[in-house]
Design a protein around this motif. Sequence first.
Motif, PDB file in Angstrom:
ATOM      1  N   UNK A 682       0.838  -1.201   0.000  1.00 54.98           N
ATOM      2  CA  UNK A 682       0.000   0.000   0.000  1.00 54.98           C
ATOM      3  C   UNK A 682       0.873   1.251   0.000  1.00 54.98           C
ATOM      4  N   UNK A 683       1.940   1.221   0.812  1.00 56.57           N
ATOM      5  CA  UNK A 683       2.830   2.382   0.844  1.00 56.57           C
ATOM      6  C   UNK A 683       3.493   2.624  -0.509  1.00 56.57           C
ATOM      7  N   UNK A 684       3.885   1.513  -1.160  1.00 62.99           N
ATOM      8  CA  UNK A 684       4.493   1.676  -2.484  1.00 62.99           C
ATOM      9  C   UNK A 684       3.524   2.256  -3.486  1.00 62.99           C
ATOM     10  N   UNK A 685       2.279   1.780  -3.422  1.00 68.45           N
ATOM     11  CA  UNK A 685       1.279   2.302  -4.355  1.00 68.45           C
ATOM     12  C   UNK A 685       1.007   3.777  -4.079  1.00 68.45           C
ATOM     13  N   UNK A 686       0.895   4.113  -2.799  1.00 75.55           N
ATOM     14  CA  UNK A 686       0.665   5.518  -2.469  1.00 75.55           C
ATOM     15  C   UNK A 686       1.841   6.383  -2.908  1.00 75.55           C
ATOM     16  N   UNK A 687       3.058   5.833  -2.741  1.00 75.08           N
ATOM     17  CA  UNK A 687       4.231   6.597  -3.180  1.00 75.08           C
ATOM     18  C   UNK A 687       4.223   6.867  -4.670  1.00 75.08           C
ATOM     19  N   UNK A 688       3.814   5.855  -5.434  1.00 76.20           N
ATOM     20  CA  UNK A 688       3.738   6.054  -6.890  1.00 76.20           C
ATOM     21  C   UNK A 688       2.745   7.152  -7.244  1.00 76.20           C
ATOM     22  N   UNK A 689       1.602   7.138  -6.543  1.00 77.79           N
ATOM     23  CA  UNK A 689       0.611   8.178  -6.807  1.00 77.79           C
ATOM     24  C   UNK A 689       1.158   9.565  -6.468  1.00 77.79           C
ATOM     25  N   UNK A 690       1.851   9.638  -5.338  1.00 80.71           N
ATOM     26  CA  UNK A 690       2.422  10.924  -4.937  1.00 80.71           C
ATOM     27  C   UNK A 690       3.455  11.401  -5.958  1.00 80.71           C
TER      28      UNK A 690
END
Length: 926
Positions: A682-690
């Motif tokens: 989830x953190x990786x996905x959120x990082x990509x979005x950011x």
Amino acid sequence: MIGNGFCTTTKYFTFEEDAPGTEIGNLSQDLKIDPEEDPETSFKFIQKTSSIIHMRKTDGLLTVGEVIDREQLCQRSPQCLITFDVVAFSKEKFQLIHVEIEVKDINDHSPRFTRNETHLDVSEDSPLNSRFPLDVAVDLDVGDNYVQSYYISHTNNFVVEVSTREDGAKSAELVLIKALDRETEEFYTIEVTATDGGNPAKSGETTVYIRVLDSNDNSPTFEHNSLKVELSEDSPVGSRVLKVHAFDPDAGINGEVVYGFVEGSPTDVTRVFQIDLISGEVTLRDTVDYESKKSYELHIQASDLGSNSISSTCRAIVDIVDVNDNAPEISIKPMTSTSDGVAFITEAAAEESFVALISTSDGDSGPNGYVRTTLQGHEHFKLTQAYSDTFMIVTTTTLDREAIPEYNLTVISEDLGTPPFKTIKHYTIRITDENDNAPTFSKASYDVSVIENNIPGSYMTTVVARDLDVGKNGKVFYSLIDSKAPDGSPMSTFVSVDPHSGSLYTLRSFNFETLREVEFAVKASDKGVPPLSSTTLIQIRVVDENDNFPYFTYPVLRNDSAEIPIPFNAQAGYLALRVTAKDEDSGVNSQLSFHILEDEDQLFSIDKNTGEIVLKRRLSSSCGDVLQITVSVVDGGREPLTSLASVRFVVTDTGAQEDQVVILLRSKDDEAVEFDVWMLVIAGFAGCCVLLLGAISVITVSCVIKRRRRSFGRDGLYGSTPLSKSNNTGSNVYNGANAFLRNESESMQPCLYEDKSLDSEEKLFLPCKPFEQTFLWQDEKYCLQTSSTTDQLSVKDSGKGDSDFNDSDSDSSGAALRRSLTTFQPMARGVCGSFGDWRSGVIQTRHTLAPPGSAYTIGFSHTPLYTTTHHLNTHLTARRWNTFSRTGTLPSYSAHQESRTRIAGEQTQTQTQTQTQTQSEVATSF
């Protein structure tokens, strides 16, 4: 021997009256079966009904069981047979054998007359060749041993003639060959002898007394001396069978004829038939049965009522005609059975194995006695003719009890009569179990977790194996396949298995640090012959328990203490010591954290993860002083274990080393944050979005900045770069909000300042030189102003592309200058890429006063102070702090007012056009 592929018929004979034990025949020899080739060879009666014949089970030797009386066994049957069926088992095959033993007659009975003497009245005027029947001699023997001839004593007037009746019996008659003369001889005595054909012959005698009567003019005479009629066996009682008629020409009572059966007629005749004395009509007195007796011989006499009456005789043969009055009979003889109507066969039987013998019979004759038999119920069985009207039920395929344990079959027999009779019989075939299924475990392998330091004998798990067989073939027992443990010990010393339940128990206390995994096999066996078995793999994983205290590996402790030198001039942030420890446990039980329990001077701080001990402030102790702290190392177990060490820092005159200076330390109360795999995803996905949103923002802002610079380059108030950059080779690019604002005339001081504005998680050591007074200033893009509600300085940009005086976020009224001017100090929140990042930050400030128009300098040192590394969730994040120098002179407020008056009219005209162009360019950038 006669064979048809499925059944073999063997025929033997024996004589009646043979002694018990007399050998009749040997089945194994006659069938070429050698018991020595297969010790399992056996012979067994399918269904034994008497003990007359004995059979040896091992080789099929047939012997006389008890004395046989043929006459009792078969009565007057021409052939006396003892029949039975045998199943021979050899070389895993069953063979049906039909055995026929003929009991031969011996001449053990003499002929016998029903009466010892007979009285006969004969008229003296009887014509020659007159016949007078004699009693029939009875002999229980058959064949040649039966009555073969009759003899009479010598007489000149009579001879004897022998004839054979319909039933095969010999009968005799006296024939008059010489005229009688009452005046010459009134009485005759004749001895009649019946002789059989035995060797030696046996005989029986009777005496006939003849009285010669005075002449009677006429005697009754039958129209027919011999008659033959047929009678249906279903004729009711009272039915007319025949009618005889005799004529007497005399008048009066001498001419009145009466009828009756000859004296001494057999009882079965007088029981079944009756004759009317006057009419001579013979009727049924009782029912007849073709299956019991097929014909009757009647001797009827007629006599008148005169004195000295002479009777005449007539012989009538009544043949019984068969009708279809009997339904077929079905007899089923199973190969093995324990109850009526049920046959058993093993599931190991091969195709076309014999199951049961079906015998059919019908008491009727001709077409009425022909029987057709069929089998219904399942395609796994069929009928095959064995011999005569006997059939075998045989298998058509191999059987599996686990699939079909029982078959319900229907045997139908129907004769060919009109109308036909049908017999239906239901039969059950049950499949007996063979040990053809090995026990099967529910799992191919079992994973078992056992916490170390377990109590010996404690329960671990239960393995389960199922056997589809039944009885002892399906009874499962468990055993341990002995093997070697990792330490070389027998596995039977580590674990045990209950042979009945399959429960596993420990025999030792496991130690995770010496034995982490154990593998062994458990076998499940049944009680069949031979037994079948299967195995499963047991994997025991020893689960670590927090049973080991952590211990320090550096520095080397003596009596739980160590002395560490520390330079006298150590500055704040000086790395005094890095302690290391180890825990023999694993997982969270081996995750260690370090803490300072005792520090009287509050000089030191420790990184809980790395064990780095640093100075919190500059050391002021003298050489030779001892600074003692107590350090603890704690593991991460549920019930954590702790070890203590006393560290004594001895102040020395050795200079401090620069590589031991640190800035950023983690709080000793910080707890490591644990992320699981999904949180990382989830953190990786959120990082990509950011990152995606950040890239879009950077592109947009870059385009807007380029357009503004072009616009202000042509007609800006202060030129293209109101705030000039220093070209000093020692300066670096500005890297974030955590830089230092300093007056350009001020020099760096070699001391550190602890920033008290940071939170409890991080501490920043900054230069201790206070900042000079500064003014509020406006650049072409940035505006620094203090908040009206809080004592904070905000840095914002509307991003709309307006000029400084049209920007909605700028302060064109000059109200900011009427407030107390402030100075600010950057916060150590992270590394920023541009000065514009200050827009979103809120920065702690302190109040100062400065005259308007003073020069303002933002200064950064180009020398990095230190580099440090710390851990967060096992990820290393390096933070490198870079400083740079940037200078610029802010225009005064009055200059802004004059410039604003000069361009007010011009800007009014171009404002709409500029806004439209800015919006278009922003849209194009996106």
